[in-house]
Design a protein around this motif. Structure first.
Motif, PDB file in Angstrom:
ATOM      1  N   LYS A 108       0.831  -1.197   0.000  1.00 38.84           N
ATOM      2  CA  LYS A 108       0.000   0.000   0.000  1.00 38.84           C
ATOM      3  C   LYS A 108       0.868   1.250   0.000  1.00 38.84           C
ATOM      4  CE  LYS A 108      -2.432   0.758   3.771  1.00 38.84           C
ATOM      5  NZ  LYS A 108      -3.488   0.852   4.776  1.00 38.84           N
ATOM      6  N   TYR A 109       1.862   1.277   0.879  1.00 35.85           N
ATOM      7  CA  TYR A 109       2.692   2.472   1.047  1.00 35.85           C
ATOM      8  C   TYR A 109       3.832   2.591   0.040  1.00 35.85           C
ATOM      9  CZ  TYR A 109       0.157   3.413   5.297  1.00 35.85           C
ATOM     10  OH  TYR A 109      -0.844   3.706   6.184  1.00 35.85           O
ATOM     11  N   HIS A 110       4.267   1.451  -0.517  1.00 36.55           N
ATOM     12  CA  HIS A 110       5.429   1.486  -1.403  1.00 36.55           C
ATOM     13  C   HIS A 110       5.096   1.210  -2.867  1.00 36.55           C
ATOM     14  CE1 HIS A 110       8.096   1.984   1.983  1.00 36.55           C
ATOM     15  NE2 HIS A 110       7.489   0.982   2.593  1.00 36.55           N
ATOM     16  N   VAL A 111       3.867   0.767  -3.143  1.00 34.44           N
ATOM     17  CA  VAL A 111       3.484   0.477  -4.526  1.00 34.44           C
ATOM     18  C   VAL A 111       2.216   1.225  -4.911  1.00 34.44           C
ATOM     19  CG1 VAL A 111       2.817  -1.325  -6.169  1.00 34.44           C
ATOM     20  CG2 VAL A 111       4.569  -1.815  -4.454  1.00 34.44           C
ATOM     21  N   HIS A 112       1.109   0.890  -4.253  1.00 33.01           N
ATOM     22  CA  HIS A 112      -0.200   1.382  -4.686  1.00 33.01           C
ATOM     23  C   HIS A 112      -0.351   2.898  -4.582  1.00 33.01           C
ATOM     24  CE1 HIS A 112      -1.343  -2.712  -5.131  1.00 33.01           C
ATOM     25  NE2 HIS A 112      -1.336  -2.973  -3.830  1.00 33.01           N
ATOM     26  N   LEU A 113      -0.123   3.451  -3.416  1.00 32.66           N
ATOM     27  CA  LEU A 113      -0.295   4.894  -3.237  1.00 32.66           C
ATOM     28  C   LEU A 113       0.710   5.699  -4.061  1.00 32.66           C
ATOM     29  CD1 LEU A 113      -1.152   4.848   0.543  1.00 32.66           C
ATOM     30  CD2 LEU A 113      -2.726   5.335  -1.341  1.00 32.66           C
ATOM     31  N   PRO A 114       1.994   5.316  -4.080  1.00 31.24           N
ATOM     32  CA  PRO A 114       2.926   6.064  -4.934  1.00 31.24           C
ATOM     33  C   PRO A 114       2.560   5.996  -6.422  1.00 31.24           C
ATOM     34  CG  PRO A 114       4.162   4.802  -3.316  1.00 31.24           C
ATOM     35  CD  PRO A 114       2.724   4.359  -3.219  1.00 31.24           C
ATOM     36  N   LYS A 115       2.073   4.841  -6.876  1.00 33.97           N
ATOM     37  CA  LYS A 115       1.693   4.713  -8.285  1.00 33.97           C
ATOM     38  C   LYS A 115       0.559   5.672  -8.614  1.00 33.97           C
ATOM     39  CE  LYS A 115       1.689   0.828 -10.302  1.00 33.97           C
ATOM     40  NZ  LYS A 115       1.843  -0.116 -11.381  1.00 33.97           N
ATOM     41  N   LEU A 116      -0.487   5.703  -7.780  1.00 40.45           N
ATOM     42  CA  LEU A 116      -1.615   6.607  -8.019  1.00 40.45           C
ATOM     43  C   LEU A 116      -1.178   8.064  -7.957  1.00 40.45           C
ATOM     44  CD1 LEU A 116      -4.445   4.773  -6.040  1.00 40.45           C
ATOM     45  CD2 LEU A 116      -4.044   4.787  -8.522  1.00 40.45           C
ATOM     46  N   ALA A 117      -0.260   8.359  -7.057  1.00 39.61           N
ATOM     47  CA  ALA A 117       0.261   9.735  -6.958  1.00 39.61           C
ATOM     48  C   ALA A 117       1.104  10.085  -8.183  1.00 39.61           C
ATOM     49  CB  ALA A 117       1.066   9.902  -5.673  1.00 39.61           C
ATOM     50  N   ASP A 118       1.937   9.148  -8.637  1.00 39.22           N
ATOM     51  CA  ASP A 118       2.760   9.390  -9.834  1.00 39.22           C
ATOM     52  C   ASP A 118       1.893   9.665 -11.057  1.00 39.22           C
ATOM     53  OD1 ASP A 118       5.099   9.063  -8.400  1.00 39.22           O
ATOM     54  OD2 ASP A 118       5.475   7.016  -9.133  1.00 39.22           O
ATOM     55  N   TYR A 119       0.777   8.971 -11.157  1.00 37.10           N
ATOM     56  CA  TYR A 119      -0.142   9.178 -12.278  1.00 37.10           C
ATOM     57  C   TYR A 119      -0.951  10.463 -12.115  1.00 37.10           C
ATOM     58  CZ  TYR A 119       0.666   4.341 -13.850  1.00 37.10           C
ATOM     59  OH  TYR A 119       1.229   3.175 -14.311  1.00 37.10           O
ATOM     60  N   GLY A 120      -0.919  11.053 -10.936  1.00 33.78           N
ATOM     61  CA  GLY A 120      -1.661  12.286 -10.692  1.00 33.78           C
ATOM     62  C   GLY A 120      -3.116  12.066 -10.331  1.00 33.78           C
ATOM     63  N   PHE A 121      -3.509  10.811 -10.094  1.00 36.13           N
ATOM     64  CA  PHE A 121      -4.897  10.533  -9.744  1.00 36.13           C
ATOM     65  C   PHE A 121      -5.199  10.882  -8.291  1.00 36.13           C
ATOM     66  CE2 PHE A 121      -4.509   7.105 -13.169  1.00 36.13           C
ATOM     67  CZ  PHE A 121      -4.912   7.972 -14.159  1.00 36.13           C
ATOM     68  N   ILE A 122      -4.171  10.844  -7.456  1.00 33.61           N
ATOM     69  CA  ILE A 122      -4.324  11.259  -6.057  1.00 33.61           C
ATOM     70  C   ILE A 122      -3.158  12.163  -5.667  1.00 33.61           C
ATOM     71  CG2 ILE A 122      -5.520   9.110  -5.391  1.00 33.61           C
ATOM     72  CD1 ILE A 122      -2.877   8.350  -3.853  1.00 33.61           C
ATOM     73  N   ASP A 123      -3.384  12.939  -4.642  1.00 33.54           N
ATOM     74  CA  ASP A 123      -2.321  13.583  -3.885  1.00 33.54           C
ATOM     75  C   ASP A 123      -2.339  12.860  -2.549  1.00 33.54           C
ATOM     76  OD1 ASP A 123      -1.384  15.468  -5.703  1.00 33.54           O
ATOM     77  OD2 ASP A 123      -2.912  16.926  -5.130  1.00 33.54           O
ATOM     78  N   TRP A 124      -1.196  12.351  -2.157  1.00 35.39           N
ATOM     79  CA  TRP A 124      -1.101  11.520  -0.969  1.00 35.39           C
ATOM     80  C   TRP A 124      -0.284  12.244   0.081  1.00 35.39           C
ATOM     81  CZ3 TRP A 124       3.079   7.337  -0.607  1.00 35.39           C
ATOM     82  CH2 TRP A 124       2.976   6.630   0.586  1.00 35.39           C
ATOM     83  N   HIS A 125      -0.817  12.280   1.281  1.00 33.30           N
ATOM     84  CA  HIS A 125      -0.145  12.917   2.415  1.00 33.30           C
ATOM     85  C   HIS A 125       0.151  11.828   3.452  1.00 33.30           C
ATOM     86  CE1 HIS A 125      -1.314  16.701   0.564  1.00 33.30           C
ATOM     87  NE2 HIS A 125      -2.511  16.172   0.403  1.00 33.30           N
ATOM     88  N   PRO A 126       1.304  11.156   3.316  1.00 38.76           N
ATOM     89  CA  PRO A 126       1.593  10.001   4.176  1.00 38.76           C
ATOM     90  C   PRO A 126       1.626  10.319   5.662  1.00 38.76           C
ATOM     91  CG  PRO A 126       3.452  10.462   2.702  1.00 38.76           C
ATOM     92  CD  PRO A 126       2.375  11.426   2.374  1.00 38.76           C
ATOM     93  N   ASP A 127       2.080  11.490   6.026  1.00 43.40           N
ATOM     94  CA  ASP A 127       2.144  11.822   7.454  1.00 43.40           C
ATOM     95  C   ASP A 127       0.753  11.897   8.077  1.00 43.40           C
ATOM     96  OD1 ASP A 127       4.898  11.904   7.324  1.00 43.40           O
ATOM     97  OD2 ASP A 127       4.968  14.068   7.013  1.00 43.40           O
ATOM     98  N   ASP A 128      -0.231  12.306   7.283  1.00 45.27           N
ATOM     99  CA  ASP A 128      -1.599  12.419   7.777  1.00 45.27           C
ATOM    100  C   ASP A 128      -2.443  11.200   7.416  1.00 45.27           C
ATOM    101  OD1 ASP A 128      -1.071  15.004   8.728  1.00 45.27           O
ATOM    102  OD2 ASP A 128      -1.512  15.862   6.753  1.00 45.27           O
ATOM    103  N   GLU A 129      -1.873  10.256   6.649  1.00 40.21           N
ATOM    104  CA  GLU A 129      -2.586   9.078   6.150  1.00 40.21           C
ATOM    105  C   GLU A 129      -3.850   9.476   5.396  1.00 40.21           C
ATOM    106  OE1 GLU A 129      -2.757   5.434   7.842  1.00 40.21           O
ATOM    107  OE2 GLU A 129      -0.740   5.495   8.630  1.00 40.21           O
ATOM    108  N   VAL A 130      -3.719  10.474   4.535  1.00 36.59           N
ATOM    109  CA  VAL A 130      -4.855  11.000   3.785  1.00 36.59           C
ATOM    110  C   VAL A 130      -4.501  11.050   2.305  1.00 36.59           C
ATOM    111  CG1 VAL A 130      -6.242  13.073   3.381  1.00 36.59           C
ATOM    112  CG2 VAL A 130      -5.749  12.350   5.711  1.00 36.59           C
ATOM    113  N   ALA A 131      -5.473  10.680   1.491  1.00 34.09           N
ATOM    114  CA  ALA A 131      -5.358  10.833   0.045  1.00 34.09           C
ATOM    115  C   ALA A 131      -6.499  11.719  -0.428  1.00 34.09           C
ATOM    116  CB  ALA A 131      -5.426   9.478  -0.648  1.00 34.09           C
ATOM    117  N   VAL A 132      -6.202  12.608  -1.356  1.00 32.63           N
ATOM    118  CA  VAL A 132      -7.210  13.482  -1.944  1.00 32.63           C
ATOM    119  C   VAL A 132      -7.122  13.348  -3.460  1.00 32.63           C
ATOM    120  CG1 VAL A 132      -7.195  15.132  -0.019  1.00 32.63           C
ATOM    121  CG2 VAL A 132      -5.686  15.498  -1.969  1.00 32.63           C
ATOM    122  N   LYS A 133      -8.149  13.818  -4.148  1.00 37.02           N
ATOM    123  CA  LYS A 133      -8.145  13.788  -5.602  1.00 37.02           C
ATOM    124  C   LYS A 133      -6.948  14.574  -6.119  1.00 37.02           C
ATOM    125  CE  LYS A 133     -13.145  13.554  -5.889  1.00 37.02           C
ATOM    126  NZ  LYS A 133     -14.385  14.297  -6.192  1.00 37.02           N
TER     127      LYS A 133
END
Length: 100
Positions: A49-74
């Protein structure tokens, strides 16, 4: 962009997060509005989740991920994947188990 959309949707965990963002922005990535990221998340799944899925979605620009807050936004490219997510969500009851 189509390849990125289909790659992003290739994993159930990513699909769940992206569909959840349709209605609720931001999303607590550990909860997904009452739908667990994975019912029995193993250490491997948590690492993915933290090393593959969330970074991939962030790299594609589908999410902005804030790992310190454990929050993802569009993210800035969310509108590119939104029509496919809406289609999946609208036909949720017709999809095989485990798709969402």
């Amino acid at each position: 962009m189509a390849d990125k959309v289909f790659d992003a949707l290739a994993d159930v965990h990513r699909r769940r997060l992206l569909v959840a963002l349709l209605d609720h922005n931001p999303q607590d990535i550990s909860d997904l509005s009452g739908v667990p990221w994975n019912i029995e998340e193993t250490e491997v799944e948590m690492a993915q989740k933290y090393h593959v899925h969330l970074p991939k979605l962030a790299d594609y620009g589908f999410i902005d991920w804030h790992p310190d807050d454990e929050v993802a936004v569009k993210g800035p490219q969310f509108d590119e994947i939104k029509p496919v997510l809406e289609l999946l969500d609208e036909h949720r009851d017709e999809l095989p188990d485990g798709w969402l």
